[in-house]
Write an enzyme that holds these catalytic residues in place. Structure first.
Site, PDB file in Angstrom:
ATOM      1  N   GLU A 241     -61.740  15.427  39.458  1.00  0.00           N
ATOM      2  CA  GLU A 241     -61.379  16.114  38.204  1.00  0.00           C
ATOM      3  C   GLU A 241     -60.716  17.456  38.415  1.00  0.00           C
ATOM      4  O   GLU A 241     -59.964  17.934  37.562  1.00  0.00           O
ATOM      5  CB  GLU A 241     -62.631  16.284  37.337  1.00  0.00           C
ATOM      6  CG  GLU A 241     -63.506  17.507  37.639  1.00  0.00           C
ATOM      7  CD  GLU A 241     -64.101  17.517  39.032  1.00  0.00           C
ATOM      8  OE1 GLU A 241     -64.306  18.618  39.572  1.00  0.00           O
ATOM      9  OE2 GLU A 241     -64.365  16.444  39.589  1.00  0.00           O
TER      10      GLU A 241
ATOM     11  N   LYS B 299     -71.992  11.391  40.955  1.00  0.00           N
ATOM     12  CA  LYS B 299     -72.467  11.821  42.261  1.00  0.00           C
ATOM     13  C   LYS B 299     -73.935  11.439  42.436  1.00  0.00           C
ATOM     14  O   LYS B 299     -74.652  11.196  41.459  1.00  0.00           O
ATOM     15  CB  LYS B 299     -72.340  13.343  42.391  1.00  0.00           C
ATOM     16  CG  LYS B 299     -70.931  13.899  42.377  1.00  0.00           C
ATOM     17  CD  LYS B 299     -70.958  15.431  42.473  1.00  0.00           C
ATOM     18  CE  LYS B 299     -69.580  16.041  42.421  1.00  0.00           C
ATOM     19  NZ  LYS B 299     -68.815  15.787  43.666  1.00  0.00           N
TER      20      LYS B 299
ATOM     21  N   ASP C 224     -70.291  19.870  37.934  1.00  0.00           N
ATOM     22  CA  ASP C 224     -69.602  18.612  38.193  1.00  0.00           C
ATOM     23  C   ASP C 224     -70.601  17.509  38.499  1.00  0.00           C
ATOM     24  O   ASP C 224     -71.129  17.415  39.609  1.00  0.00           O
ATOM     25  CB  ASP C 224     -68.630  18.783  39.373  1.00  0.00           C
ATOM     26  CG  ASP C 224     -67.842  17.516  39.646  1.00  0.00           C
ATOM     27  OD1 ASP C 224     -67.795  16.643  38.760  1.00  0.00           O
ATOM     28  OD2 ASP C 224     -67.270  17.416  40.753  1.00  0.00           O
TER      29      ASP C 224
ATOM     30  N   ASP D 225     -68.721  24.629  41.726  1.00  0.00           N
ATOM     31  CA  ASP D 225     -67.404  24.007  41.607  1.00  0.00           C
ATOM     32  C   ASP D 225     -66.422  24.850  40.792  1.00  0.00           C
ATOM     33  O   ASP D 225     -65.296  24.432  40.568  1.00  0.00           O
ATOM     34  CB  ASP D 225     -67.527  22.603  41.014  1.00  0.00           C
ATOM     35  CG  ASP D 225     -66.505  21.645  41.594  1.00  0.00           C
ATOM     36  OD1 ASP D 225     -65.950  21.942  42.665  1.00  0.00           O
ATOM     37  OD2 ASP D 225     -66.257  20.594  40.978  1.00  0.00           O
TER      38      ASP D 225
ATOM     39  N   ASP E 207     -64.525  11.751  39.442  1.00  0.00           N
ATOM     40  CA  ASP E 207     -65.006  12.837  40.291  1.00  0.00           C
ATOM     41  C   ASP E 207     -63.862  13.554  40.998  1.00  0.00           C
ATOM     42  O   ASP E 207     -64.094  14.499  41.749  1.00  0.00           O
ATOM     43  CB  ASP E 207     -65.999  12.292  41.326  1.00  0.00           C
ATOM     44  CG  ASP E 207     -66.828  13.387  41.979  1.00  0.00           C
ATOM     45  OD1 ASP E 207     -66.933  14.479  41.384  1.00  0.00           O
ATOM     46  OD2 ASP E 207     -67.354  13.161  43.088  1.00  0.00           O
TER      47      ASP E 207
ATOM     48  N   LYS F 243     -59.679  26.794  39.644  1.00  0.00           N
ATOM     49  CA  LYS F 243     -60.480  25.664  39.155  1.00  0.00           C
ATOM     50  C   LYS F 243     -61.833  26.185  38.695  1.00  0.00           C
ATOM     51  O   LYS F 243     -62.578  26.783  39.468  1.00  0.00           O
ATOM     52  CB  LYS F 243     -60.670  24.640  40.274  1.00  0.00           C
ATOM     53  CG  LYS F 243     -61.636  23.508  39.938  1.00  0.00           C
ATOM     54  CD  LYS F 243     -61.892  22.625  41.163  1.00  0.00           C
ATOM     55  CE  LYS F 243     -63.018  21.624  40.910  1.00  0.00           C
ATOM     56  NZ  LYS F 243     -63.333  20.817  42.107  1.00  0.00           N
TER      57      LYS F 243
ATOM     58  N   ARG G  31     -58.327  18.493  40.355  1.00  0.00           N
ATOM     59  CA  ARG G  31     -56.857  18.443  40.376  1.00  0.00           C
ATOM     60  C   ARG G  31     -56.285  18.193  38.976  1.00  0.00           C
ATOM     61  O   ARG G  31     -55.154  18.601  38.683  1.00  0.00           O
ATOM     62  CB  ARG G  31     -56.389  17.383  41.368  1.00  0.00           C
ATOM     63  CG  ARG G  31     -56.784  15.972  41.027  1.00  0.00           C
ATOM     64  CD  ARG G  31     -56.724  15.022  42.211  1.00  0.00           C
ATOM     65  NE  ARG G  31     -57.804  15.269  43.157  1.00  0.00           N
ATOM     66  CZ  ARG G  31     -57.962  14.596  44.289  1.00  0.00           C
ATOM     67  NH1 ARG G  31     -57.107  13.627  44.613  1.00  0.00           N
ATOM     68  NH2 ARG G  31     -58.985  14.870  45.086  1.00  0.00           N
TER      69      ARG G  31
END
Length: 427
Positions: free
Chosen positions: A276, A204, A197, A215, A274, A192, A278
């Protein structure tokens, strides 16, 4: 200038340093006292953090140190900025330590760099260049960027990244030491690579965003692991897939209520922008399955739920393949890295229901609700073979420390690169 020398002792410190003191000083440097230690690595790590506060530019480890003792010192001593140089103890471990240290420093720098400096294309380029530097002509690289992702059908990476002016990227690196273009792919690493993010429209808080440069820790970790494996003489054909994007808000960003259709026919309703990671990993897993590899490992800073369950000490391990899960845990144990199994059953793939698609990407509850880490793994299981044969999902709860601790500096840890490299060699 004489190096600041650090040695180990199994004798207690002299009385003036305090009862059961783990660290004392002498005319040449410092002594770490292991006599009263119940956790040797923790004692060495705490001493290394104390020594780092002295802002010494060059440390020489002297006397008798094992590999693991030197590694424990290096992990704790090496801070994010202006870290001091380490001279390894004079023994047979120097070459091995240098390989590990190079992979660790590369991984940590990639994660610690600012999100302005590390765009999706920059992340992919730097990862590819480092692997090519190590693997030479055994390495080939392919990058799909921006609108070409949509044309190629990589809907998760494209949609998560389309809100940014800096385009998303799927990177595919092929390390093929056989020289035979028809050689089977032995393993695929999927990372990933969300370089920042914001949470998208499920935005967030400012505090929650502060560390979101980390991230892409999954992408950095699997790249570091492959690089370490190559330096260790890896003989297997391995592909590296990095799913890179910035999750930002704009008039072109993806929205709640959107439905994405993936190459394998799965449709996904977006109920939380949020969740995202996956979505981009799904593309990577589909591509990994296309290679026919016997082993697929994906790694991601995926859920806060894993951190709630494991703190910042362990990485979570998920698999529906008992043999693959136990092999991953055994690799971690052999490398003295903390991995811990968390539940994943076939029913977990149905824990994010949708009335408009075959699944949603999360649930309406904050953090994905109860069992959020397992539910995220269950979502990912839709994008590998139905039995999950050969697939291991790593939720990297221990990848990053937002604040320094008694044993670890602030920032990226690079924990996991050793275990994944061993898994590649031994599976």
């Amino acid at each position: 200038m004489t190096d600041f020398q650090v040695s180990l002792s199994n004798q207690p410190a002299a009385g003036q340093w305090g009862d059961k003191a783990p660290l004392s000083m002498n005319e040449t440097g410092a002594i770490i006292h292991l006599a009263e230690s119940r956790d040797e690595a923790a004692t060495i790590g705490q001493a290394a953090r104390t020594i780092d506060t002295l802002n010494i530019k060059r440390i020489a480890l002297t006397g008798d140190w094992t590999f693991e003792q030197q590694w424990a010192f290096a992990m704790s001593y090496t801070r994010a900025r202006e870290a001091g140089e380490i001279v390894w103890a004079d023994n047979d471990n120097k070459s091995r330590l240098e390989q590990h240290y190079q992979a660790m420093r590369f991984t940590r720098k990639l994660v610690n760099d600012t999100p302005e400096d590390l765009s999706p294309e920059n992340l992919a380029t730097r990862a590819a260049e480092w692997i090519k530097e190590l693997g030479g002509d055994k390495v080939t690289v392919d990058m799909i960027v921006g609108e070409d992702l949509q044309k190629a059908g990589w809907t998760g990476i494209y949609n998560v990244g389309r809100g940014s002016v800096r385009p998303p990227v799927m990177l595919e690196v092929d390390y093929n030491p056989t020289g035979n273009t028809d050689a089977p792919v032995d393993a695929v690493l999927v990372g990933k690579g969300i370089t920042f993010d914001s949470g998208g429209y499920s935005i967030k808080s400012s505090e929650g965003m502060l560390d979101m440069k980390c991230d892409m820790g999954g992408a950095a970790t699997v790249t570091g692991a492959l690089g370490l494996g190559i330096m260790q003489g890896l003989k297997k054909r391995v592909k590296l897939l990095l799913c890179c994007a910035e999750n930002l808000i704009s008039g072109h960003a993806y929205k709640l209520g959107d439905v994405l259709t993936y190459k394998n026919g799965e449709t996904v309703e977006i109920v939380n922008t949020d969740a995202e990671g996956r979505l981009v990993l799904a593309d990577g897993l589909i591509r990994a399955e296309e290679t026919g590899a016997n082993l697929i490992i994906d790694a991601a800073t995926l859920t806060g739920a894993a951190m709630v369950a494991l703190g910042k000490d362990y990485h979570g391990v998920f698999s529906m393949d008992d043999a693959a899960r136990e092999k991953m845990l055994a690799s971690a144990k052999a490398e003295n890295e903390r991995f811990w199994p968390l539940p994943l059953e076939p029913f977990h793939k149905n824990r994010c229901p949708s009335s408009f698609a075959s699944t949603a990407n999360s649930t309406s509850q904050k953090g994905g609700g109860a069992g959020g880490a397992s539910n995220a793994a269950g979502f990912l299981s839709r994008f590998v073979n139905p039995e999950g044969k050969g697939w291991v999902h790593l939720d990297l709860a221990a990848a990053y420390h937002g604040t320094a601790s008694a044993q670890m500096p602030v920032g990226a840890t690079a924990k996991g690169i050793r275990s994944i490299a061993r898994m590649l060699a031994d599976f």
